[in-house]
Scaffold this motif. Structure first.
Motif, PDB file in Angstrom:
ATOM      1  N   LYS A   1       3.104 -10.579  -9.773  1.00 48.33           N
ATOM      2  CA  LYS A   1       3.133  -9.882  -8.923  1.00 48.33           C
ATOM      3  C   LYS A   1       2.515 -10.319  -7.553  1.00 48.33           C
ATOM      4  CE  LYS A   1       4.544  -5.680 -11.247  1.00 48.33           C
ATOM      5  NZ  LYS A   1       3.979  -4.126 -11.722  1.00 48.33           N
ATOM      6  N   GLU A   2       1.055 -10.604  -7.830  1.00 47.84           N
ATOM      7  CA  GLU A   2       0.144 -11.049  -6.642  1.00 47.84           C
ATOM      8  C   GLU A   2       0.647 -12.289  -6.064  1.00 47.84           C
ATOM      9  OE1 GLU A   2      -4.054  -8.663  -8.285  1.00 47.84           O
ATOM     10  OE2 GLU A   2      -3.826 -10.902  -8.744  1.00 47.84           O
TER      11      GLU A   2
ATOM     12  N   HIS B   1       3.620 -13.499  -6.111  1.00 48.41           N
ATOM     13  CA  HIS B   1       4.686 -13.207  -5.413  1.00 48.41           C
ATOM     14  C   HIS B   1       4.374 -12.679  -4.148  1.00 48.41           C
ATOM     15  CE1 HIS B   1       8.714 -12.524  -4.476  1.00 48.41           C
ATOM     16  NE2 HIS B   1       8.911 -11.344  -4.593  1.00 48.41           N
ATOM     17  N   HIS B   2       3.791 -11.448  -4.231  1.00 49.02           N
ATOM     18  CA  HIS B   2       3.408 -10.988  -2.973  1.00 49.02           C
ATOM     19  C   HIS B   2       2.542 -11.542  -1.952  1.00 49.02           C
ATOM     20  CE1 HIS B   2       1.734  -7.744  -0.285  1.00 49.02           C
ATOM     21  NE2 HIS B   2       0.675  -8.059  -0.240  1.00 49.02           N
ATOM     22  N   HIS B   3       1.738 -12.854  -2.313  1.00 48.00           N
ATOM     23  CA  HIS B   3       0.959 -13.737  -1.560  1.00 48.00           C
ATOM     24  C   HIS B   3       2.058 -14.733  -1.043  1.00 48.00           C
ATOM     25  CE1 HIS B   3      -2.420 -16.076   0.354  1.00 48.00           C
ATOM     26  NE2 HIS B   3      -1.719 -17.128  -0.305  1.00 48.00           N
TER      27      HIS B   3
ATOM     28  N   THR C   1       5.341 -14.374  -0.552  1.00 47.90           N
ATOM     29  CA  THR C   1       6.157 -13.793   0.553  1.00 47.90           C
ATOM     30  C   THR C   1       5.573 -13.383   1.962  1.00 47.90           C
ATOM     31  OG1 THR C   1       5.660 -11.413  -0.316  1.00 47.90           O
ATOM     32  CG2 THR C   1       7.858 -12.888  -1.068  1.00 47.90           C
ATOM     33  N   LYS C   2       4.200 -12.931   1.479  1.00 52.49           N
ATOM     34  CA  LYS C   2       3.428 -12.716   2.904  1.00 52.49           C
ATOM     35  C   LYS C   2       2.888 -13.948   3.614  1.00 52.49           C
ATOM     36  CE  LYS C   2      -0.998 -10.191   4.128  1.00 52.49           C
ATOM     37  NZ  LYS C   2      -2.048  -9.740   3.503  1.00 52.49           N
TER      38      LYS C   2
END
Length: 146
Positions: free
Chosen positions: A136-137, A139-141, A143-144
């Motif tokens: 999750k982290e 992926h979040h990073h 996409t950000k």
């Protein structure tokens, strides 16, 4: 949400704080791993002895180690951590041979899983949770930053 860079820094502090070799006495070993979690910033001193907090810190430590292994092989840190843990468990050497940093990450992961035995009945669930948080982290990073 932590960034992978924050997690890698925490993992490096955790590895540096773990004594080498770890004590063989179970209680002293658990104390040493908790002290390393404190030094890394993954555990707060007010949470010592609080099983859910120690579980969370161990999970975060495993997540951080996975981010650290991701640095040299983006997207492969989780698989690499599992391979390193399995290789030690069944006594085989993966190819290519792990370098010293990878072995230190593996040793830290083993120490965290050993500590988890004091605070949970299912350390493998804890490892699975850590790998989910890592995914999750990461992926979040990604996409950000795209």
């Amino acid at each position: 949400m932590r960034t992978p860079a924050d997690s890698r820094a925490a993992a490096q502090r955790l590895i540096a704080a773990l004594p080498r070799p770890l004590p063989h006495d179970e209680a002293r070993r658990a104390d040493a791993v908790q002290a390393a979690l404190l030094a890394s910033g993954l555990l707060d001193s007010s949470d010592l002895g609080n099983a859910p907090a120690v579980q969370a810190a161990a999970r975060d430590g495993l997540t951080s180690l996975t981010h650290l292994l991701d640095k040299d092989a983006p997207g492969h840190g989780a698989g690499q951590l599992l391979l390193l843990l399995l290789a030690e468990q069944v006594a085989f050497t993966p190819h290519p041979t792990p370098d010293e940093d990878q072995l230190r990450a593996r040793d830290a992961a083993n120490a965290l899983l050993h500590l988890a035995l004091w605070h949970t009945d299912d350390p493998m669930h804890l490892l699975g949770s850590a790998l989910q948080v890592h995914a999750k982290e990461a992926h979040h990073h990604r996409t950000k930053t795209e």
